[in-house]
Motif scaffolding. Structure first.
Motif, PDB file in Angstrom:
ATOM      1  N   GLY A  19      42.374  45.856  50.560  1.00  0.00           N
ATOM      2  CA  GLY A  19      42.604  44.733  49.656  1.00  0.00           C
ATOM      3  C   GLY A  19      41.930  43.491  50.195  1.00  0.00           C
TER       4      GLY A  19
ATOM      5  N   ASP B  63      38.209  47.960  49.544  1.00  0.00           N
ATOM      6  CA  ASP B  63      38.648  47.354  48.288  1.00  0.00           C
ATOM      7  C   ASP B  63      38.273  48.278  47.138  1.00  0.00           C
ATOM      8  OD1 ASP B  63      39.613  44.335  47.480  1.00  0.00           O
ATOM      9  OD2 ASP B  63      38.486  45.311  45.866  1.00  0.00           O
TER      10      ASP B  63
ATOM     11  N   VAL C 212      32.237  45.489  53.156  1.00  0.00           N
ATOM     12  CA  VAL C 212      33.383  46.076  52.454  1.00  0.00           C
ATOM     13  C   VAL C 212      32.999  47.456  51.941  1.00  0.00           C
ATOM     14  CG1 VAL C 212      34.972  45.822  50.517  1.00  0.00           C
ATOM     15  CG2 VAL C 212      34.242  43.797  51.817  1.00  0.00           C
TER      16      VAL C 212
ATOM     17  N   SER D  46      37.322  52.001  48.055  1.00  0.00           N
ATOM     18  CA  SER D  46      38.564  52.719  48.359  1.00  0.00           C
ATOM     19  C   SER D  46      38.421  54.229  48.210  1.00  0.00           C
ATOM     20  CB  SER D  46      39.694  52.205  47.457  1.00  0.00           C
ATOM     21  OG  SER D  46      39.353  52.350  46.093  1.00  0.00           O
TER      22      SER D  46
ATOM     23  N   THR E 232      47.011  44.198  49.209  1.00  0.00           N
ATOM     24  CA  THR E 232      46.732  44.419  47.790  1.00  0.00           C
ATOM     25  C   THR E 232      47.804  43.775  46.922  1.00  0.00           C
ATOM     26  OG1 THR E 232      48.028  46.452  47.688  1.00  0.00           O
ATOM     27  CG2 THR E 232      45.724  46.658  48.401  1.00  0.00           C
TER      28      THR E 232
END
Length: 271
Positions: free
Chosen positions: A100, A126, A141, A144, A163
């Motif tokens: 998150g 994320d 990043v 997920s 999150t």
């Protein structure tokens, strides 16, 4: 420095109470500040004041570590730093994954206190495809979808959930299924985890509500103190009561009679 998921702190096996474990980071922070100032020893009273606890409780906590200090000298600062760090598992590297990467997650990714305490941010994850590949605090990043693979490859045992509340439990379940056994939860919800998984919850709104309670109580105490010093209000005026002599005179005057300057005055004057 050791790494990996199988290395666990020894606090449980040694029977250290959870309340003591919760205070160890406070002692370590105070001791680290002393070490940075090259202070060689510290008394229990001085260290307790710096950590915000009483000295008796500190000495009891340190007895669980097998550290009793030296009478007239105090505790060796460097040795205590090592001893508490070892007990907390901070003498090894702990890969951490943050899930998150909104405002809070990005702030956590850039927090320098993780690395200085042995926590290495191994990955930022994320669900937003637009975030994939974007560097945050120097770390790209990842999506997920790759969560399980990242945990396996980096040997992650600690996960941080930042999150929204609605997806926090789902993220938690995936972390646990992938082998994560410790979770730091910033989402404003209670997570359900199986035995053997530790969860620490950080809810800033709850902390602010507690502070609001104390502020309200202090305001009430101040208002009560101000009212206590005000002078008492004057008693309301009361008309004087008829004395016994007047009452007996009325009775002697007959039906409804009363005393006049020249004697009894009947209630009804004759025509």
């Amino acid at each position: 420095m050791a790494t990996g998921r199988t290395h666990r702190p020894a606090t449980r096996s040694r029977g250290i109470p959870e309340a003591t474990v919760a205070r160890l980071p406070l002692y370590l922070r105070a001791l680290t500040a002393l070490s940075e100032r090259s202070v060689p020893t510290v008394s229990s009273e001085e260290l307790a004041a710096a950590a915000g606890v009483n000295s008796a409780k500190l000495r009891k906590d340190f007895s669980y570590l097998g550290s009793y200090g030296t009478r007239g000298v105090g505790y060796d600062v460097e040795y205590l730093v090592y001893q508490i760090s070892r007990e907390l598992g901070l003498t090894q590297d702990w890969p951490v994954v943050i899930v998150g990467i909104g405002n809070l997650g990005a702030a956590l990714a850039g927090y320098g206190g993780f690395a200085s305490r042995g926590f290495r941010v191994a990955a930022l994850i994320d669900a937003d495809p637009a975030m994939t590949g974007k560097p945050v605090a120097g770390i790209p990043v990842q999506h997920s979808d790759d969560l399980e693979r990242i945990i396996e490859e980096d040997g992650v045992s600690i996960g941080v959930i930042a999150t929204p509340a609605g997806v926090a439990q789902q993220v938690c379940d995936r972390l646990v299924a992938a082998g994560v056994t410790s979770i730091l939860n910033f989402a404003p919800t209670v997570l359900s985890v199986p035995d053997g998984v530790d969860v620490r919850k950080v809810d800033l709104s709850i902390e602010l509500q507690i502070l609001a309670f104390h502020e309200q109580r202090k305001a009430g105490e101040e208002a009560g103190a101000e009212s206590a010093v005000l002078p008492p209000a004057p008693a309301p005026y009361q008309a004087p009561e008829t004395d016994a002599a007047s009452a007996s005179g009325d009775a002697a005057g007959g039906k409804g009679g009363r005393k006049g300057p020249d004697g009894d005055v009947p209630a009804v004057m004759p025509a």
